[in-house]
Every structure is written in C-alpha cells, then in structure tokens.
Design an enzyme around this catalytic site. Structure first.
Site, PDB file in Angstrom:
ATOM      1  N   HIS A  41       0.828  -1.207   0.000  1.00 22.24           N
ATOM      2  CA  HIS A  41       0.000   0.000   0.000  1.00 22.24           C
ATOM      3  C   HIS A  41       0.862   1.258   0.000  1.00 22.24           C
ATOM      4  O   HIS A  41       1.624   1.496   0.947  1.00 22.24           O
ATOM      5  CB  HIS A  41      -0.892  -0.035   1.245  1.00 22.24           C
ATOM      6  CG  HIS A  41      -1.867   1.063   1.354  1.00 22.24           C
ATOM      7  ND1 HIS A  41      -1.959   1.862   2.478  1.00 22.24           N
ATOM      8  CD2 HIS A  41      -2.824   1.519   0.497  1.00 22.24           C
ATOM      9  CE1 HIS A  41      -2.927   2.739   2.317  1.00 22.24           C
ATOM     10  NE2 HIS A  41      -3.465   2.554   1.131  1.00 22.24           N
ATOM     11  N   GLU A  68       0.818  -0.322  -4.748  1.00 26.12           N
ATOM     12  CA  GLU A  68      -0.347   0.543  -4.948  1.00 26.12           C
ATOM     13  C   GLU A  68       0.103   1.993  -4.838  1.00 26.12           C
ATOM     14  O   GLU A  68       1.029   2.311  -4.081  1.00 26.12           O
ATOM     15  CB  GLU A  68      -1.404   0.227  -3.891  1.00 26.12           C
ATOM     16  CG  GLU A  68      -2.732   0.971  -4.038  1.00 26.12           C
ATOM     17  CD  GLU A  68      -2.827   2.233  -3.184  1.00 26.12           C
ATOM     18  OE1 GLU A  68      -3.859   2.919  -3.280  1.00 26.12           O
ATOM     19  OE2 GLU A  68      -1.864   2.536  -2.449  1.00 26.12           O
ATOM     20  N   ASP A  70      -1.263   6.466  -5.585  1.00 29.89           N
ATOM     21  CA  ASP A  70      -2.348   7.434  -5.739  1.00 29.89           C
ATOM     22  C   ASP A  70      -1.880   8.527  -6.697  1.00 29.89           C
ATOM     23  O   ASP A  70      -0.760   9.031  -6.564  1.00 29.89           O
ATOM     24  CB  ASP A  70      -2.695   8.086  -4.396  1.00 29.89           C
ATOM     25  CG  ASP A  70      -3.013   7.054  -3.321  1.00 29.89           C
ATOM     26  OD1 ASP A  70      -4.158   6.599  -3.279  1.00 29.89           O
ATOM     27  OD2 ASP A  70      -2.107   6.721  -2.537  1.00 29.89           O
ATOM     28  N   HIS A  83      -0.924  10.758  -1.853  1.00 26.13           N
ATOM     29  CA  HIS A  83      -2.236  10.341  -1.353  1.00 26.13           C
ATOM     30  C   HIS A  83      -3.122  11.512  -0.961  1.00 26.13           C
ATOM     31  O   HIS A  83      -4.247  11.650  -1.442  1.00 26.13           O
ATOM     32  CB  HIS A  83      -2.081   9.395  -0.161  1.00 26.13           C
ATOM     33  CG  HIS A  83      -3.392   9.032   0.464  1.00 26.13           C
ATOM     34  ND1 HIS A  83      -3.947   9.755   1.510  1.00 26.13           N
ATOM     35  CD2 HIS A  83      -4.265   8.038   0.185  1.00 26.13           C
ATOM     36  CE1 HIS A  83      -5.102   9.214   1.836  1.00 26.13           C
ATOM     37  NE2 HIS A  83      -5.325   8.165   1.065  1.00 26.13           N
ATOM     38  N   GLU A 151      -4.471   4.041  -8.056  1.00 25.21           N
ATOM     39  CA  GLU A 151      -5.702   4.704  -7.651  1.00 25.21           C
ATOM     40  C   GLU A 151      -5.769   6.114  -8.222  1.00 25.21           C
ATOM     41  O   GLU A 151      -4.834   6.902  -8.064  1.00 25.21           O
ATOM     42  CB  GLU A 151      -5.821   4.786  -6.131  1.00 25.21           C
ATOM     43  CG  GLU A 151      -7.113   5.488  -5.695  1.00 25.21           C
ATOM     44  CD  GLU A 151      -7.278   5.592  -4.195  1.00 25.21           C
ATOM     45  OE1 GLU A 151      -8.103   6.427  -3.760  1.00 25.21           O
ATOM     46  OE2 GLU A 151      -6.600   4.851  -3.458  1.00 25.21           O
TER      47      GLU A 151
END
Length: 294
Positions: A41, A68, A70, A83, A151
């Site tokens: 993450h 992962e 953002d 993020h 994301e």
C-alpha cells in the site's frame, strides 16, 4: 531479492501472486481460491515514506511484486503520486511555502512540488525523498519488474484526469497487451471515474473502492472487475456474493481488501476468501498467510 530470484504463481485472474496456505472448510477453499495477491500500500509504506520511489524499492527489497499508488494533478497539469489532496502531512511545504495555506496539491506547480522534502517526516534516513511524477513512478516500477494497482485520487478535483492518465500510461508503454493483461489495475472510490476508464480502455482491469450493498453489485459488475472494500466492512458471505458475479471481462469479480497490517487480520480475511490484501506491511501479511512460492 525474492522478486527477481524466484518464480511467481499465477492466479485464476492471470496475475502474478503470492501463494498462501488454505485452511480446509473456509469459504476460500470451497470457492477454489487458493492464493492471494499481496499489494504494498503506497509502496512498503510502513518502512519508507509513502508513495515515494523509496517505498517502491523497499517493497521490491521485501520481494513484493504488487505496489499501490495514488495519482493527482498539479496546477500546471503534471501527474504526481501522492495520497492526500494537501501537501502538509508528508512534506515540508509549510516551511518552504509558509504563505500558501491550505497547501493543496492542485494549487502548486510541478516545479514547486519537486522542491519539497517528502521523506524527512518518516525518518532522517529518508531526507531528500521527493514526490515522484507518474512518469518517474512508472519507470521505477518497470525497472523493478513490479506490478501496479493505481488509484485515481479525488478525480472530482481534476476533470479529465482519466484521459490524461491513460495518455501517460501509453507513453510509458503500460498499455501494451502484456502489461495491461498481467501488470496493471486501475481503481478509484469514484464509480464515474472507474466507468470512464472502462469506457476508454475496456481491456484494462478496474476496481471500485468501497463496499456496495449486495443488491447493487450487479450494477458495478458492468464496469469493474474488482470490488475493493475496507476489511472492516466485509464478511465471508459478502465476499461470496461478490464472487458470484462476473465482471466486464467475463470472469468472477475479485475482492482486494484494505488496509490489513497484522497477522491475525490477514488470516481472517484469507478465511473470507479475498483475492488480494492491500497492506502497509506486506512482509508481515505475506508471512502470516503462509508463502508457498515467490
């Protein structure tokens, strides 16, 4: 490193995965799902500053294939990996630009953001780490032979960001068939954003972040291959309800759950039959669920 030295197993979805021990009698065993993807993450963010290249490399050092991130957009239109919609928590922006509160990402140029220290908050050894552009991030993931769960963060703040991200993915070679099929998933909390990606590039695997009601799942299955909920919101029966439906690529919907950071919770969600676990501590989760091969 694990990622470079050992062969990975292939899941029913065609993704490279980390194998896990299946407990007899669990929903997972009954469904035939005997492996989970472990996703770092924001990179291995328990050990390195989140969403930085250092976090990507830390995940690789731990032998973790999937990371992962953002993606947001700067004032002058650059795509950056961060993020929060503000810069204050993970950078020294308040010291560098004291008069620019509330320090929104969208109010700063790429050149201004490049000046910020995005590592010191995590520890002195990370002083000088930077917020990477999406291009820089993709280059590092490719260099490490990793895979990306991307994301689209707060797309309502950035009209048209889906098309811009797809253009960048194309420029960096991430829309080639082999990468789209095995190495890329695009997700968002915004159903509209996920729909847009699916409409533009139906070949890309997509995920919706959230826990829709069971009655609403068929609508999501039209444009999302995954339902990716918080681990606090799911049960074995919910995961079974997701798996009962097929997504736009004709395969059962998957569940990647977040953010699981301890062994006991990892074991519990494995019992639910989830397909993936998103975690700040990917080594802890990997070890907890019992690695078969890596």
């Amino acid at each position: 490193m694990y990622a470079r030295a050992a062969a990975a197993l292939t899941s029913v979805t065609g993704s490279l995965v980390i194998g896990v021990l299946v407990l007899p009698g669990t929903a997972q065993a009954a469904a035939g799902h005997d492996r989970q993807v472990v996703v770092a993450h924001r990179g291995a963010s328990a050990y390195a500053p989140e969403n930085t290249l250092e976090a990507v490399d830390q995940a690789d050092d731990l032998g973790i294939t999937w990371v992962e991130n953002d993606v947001q957009r700067t004032k002058d239109g650059a795509l950056v990996v961060i993020h929060d919609t503000t810069l204050s928590r993970t950078t020294n922006v308040e010291q560098v630009f004291p008069d620019r509160a509330p320090w929104n990402v969208k109010d700063f140029t790429a050149a201004e953001i490049a000046k910020l220290d995005a590592g010191s908050w995590k520890g002195a050894e990370f002083t000088g780490a930077r917020i990477p552009t999406l291009h820089q991030y993709l280059e590092r993931v490719e260099h490490n032979h990793q895979r990306l769960l991307m994301e689209i963060k707060s797309p309502e703040l950035y009209p048209g960001i889906e098309d811009q991200i797809l253009r960048q993915l194309g420029r960096d070679g991430w829309l080639r068939h082999s990468r789209v099929k095995h190495r890329l998933i695009v997700q968002s909390f915004s159903a509209d954003s996920v729909k847009t990606v699916h409409q533009r590039r139906p070949d890309i695997k997509t995920g919706f972040l959230g826990t829709p009601a069971v009655a609403e799942l068929p609508a999501y299955a039209k444009f999302a291959d995954q339902i990716n909920p918080s681990y606090t919101t799911i049960s074995g029966s919910y995961v079974d309800s997701v798996h009962a439906l097929k997504g736009p690529h004709g395969k059962p919907l998957e569940v990647f759950t977040w953010t699981v950071n301890d062994a006991a919770t990892a074991e519990r969600v494995v019992g639910y039959g989830v397909d993936g676990i998103i975690t700040n501590t990917p080594d802890v989760v990997r070890d907890a669920v019992g690695v078969l091969a890596r």
